[in-house]
Scaffold this active site. Structure first.
Site, PDB file in Angstrom:
ATOM      1  CE  LYS A  12      -4.799 -11.142 -45.264  1.00  0.00           C
ATOM      2  NZ  LYS A  12      -5.884 -11.915 -44.604  1.00  0.00           N
ATOM      3  CB  SER A  67      -7.585 -14.637 -44.167  1.00  0.00           C
ATOM      4  OG  SER A  67      -6.199 -14.858 -44.313  1.00  0.00           O
TER       5      SER A  67
END
Length: 273
Positions: free
Chosen positions: A144, A75
């Site tokens: 993230k 990700s």
């Protein structure tokens, strides 16, 4: 013998340091050396003490300064790849400091963001013990990039496919990966969505691999969504462990991780005006 002679004779006697012992040695000097040697701990005790100090320092460093993690998924590509080892520093968020737009942060799973395999963490007894003191990456965390903070409104997307924060388009070409996506926020299967205002003590996060990231966009309640809870897309700040500041391993991946300047022109959130 005069008193002077007696004084001279007395001064010729050896003092405590030089007086001979019955065995012919110098007992005063030997006693001094023995007292000095008695101050040293046996080797095994010194070893245990040093290990205890090292363990205490490791626990202290993990608790307040730096902690190791690994990248569990794709990700955050292209910058952070699967199994890359990263270090997270906690100093930036001391004393009321909070994550800023553009920071790459590690945070605990808010609930349901990770699968069972990603949540399991180290499997062996040794690695579990090492993870407790910050010497081995632990599981159950996500990595993230912070896109929005308290009060921000995030919009996808303008005519160039860019995400905007408080009306300011972000130039993210330097760090994101699209894999053929039509815009920079495709995980909702649409390039037309709005998130926010971000609630107090919450952040809105996205992975840099925009077409393959289970991030805030995956947890939004769009018009066609069913079974989701509004607000689950925002991560509580108190779940943030710290900010990624270095990609440590493998050696050929080593680099410092910094906040991109694409967020510098984002205006204050509407709630702060």
């Amino acid at each position: 013998m005069t008193s002077l002679d007696r004084g001279s004779a007395s001064s010729d006697l050896p003092d405590d340091e030089d007086r001979a012992d019955p065995g012919g040695g110098r007992w005063g000097r030997r006693k001094s050396r023995d007292e000095h040697e008695d101050k040293h701990l046996p080797l095994w005790q010194e070893t245990i003490l040093l290990l205890a100090i090292a363990l205490g320092l490791a626990i202290l460093i993990k608790a307040v300064l730096v902690q190791a993690f690994f990248i569990p998924s794709q990700s955050m590509e292209p910058g952070l790849k699967v199994n890359d080892r990263i270090l997270v520093q906690k100093v930036s968020y001391w004393g009321g400091g909070e994550p800023q737009r553009g920071d790459v942060v590690v945070f605990k799973d808010p609930g349901g963001w990770l699968g069972s395999a990603e949540s399991s963490g180290p499997s062996s007894l040794v690695t579990r013990a090492m993870s407790k003191i910050g010497l081995y990456p632990s599981g159950g965390h996500l990595v993230k990039r912070v896109i929005g903070v308290e009060g921000d409104v995030i919009t996808c997307c303008d005519k160039k496919g860019r995400i905007s924060v408080n009306g300011q388009p972000l130039n993210e070409k330097a760090y994101i990966q699209l894999d053929g996506a039509d815009c920079n926020g495709p995980m909702t299967r649409t390039c037309d969505w709005t998130a926010g205002p971000v609630p107090p003590d919450r952040i809105f996060v996205m992975g840099d691999n925009r077409n393959n990231s289970a991030d805030s966009t995956r947890h939004m309640c769009l018009d066609e969504s069913t079974g989701c809870v509004p607000g689950e897309e925002f991560v509580p700040v108190d779940l943030v462990v710290g900010k990624v500041f270095v990609l440590l391993w493998p050696r050929d991946h080593f680099r410092w991780v910094t906040r991109p300047d694409s967020f510098d022109d984002v205006p204050a959130s509407p709630g702060d005006e």
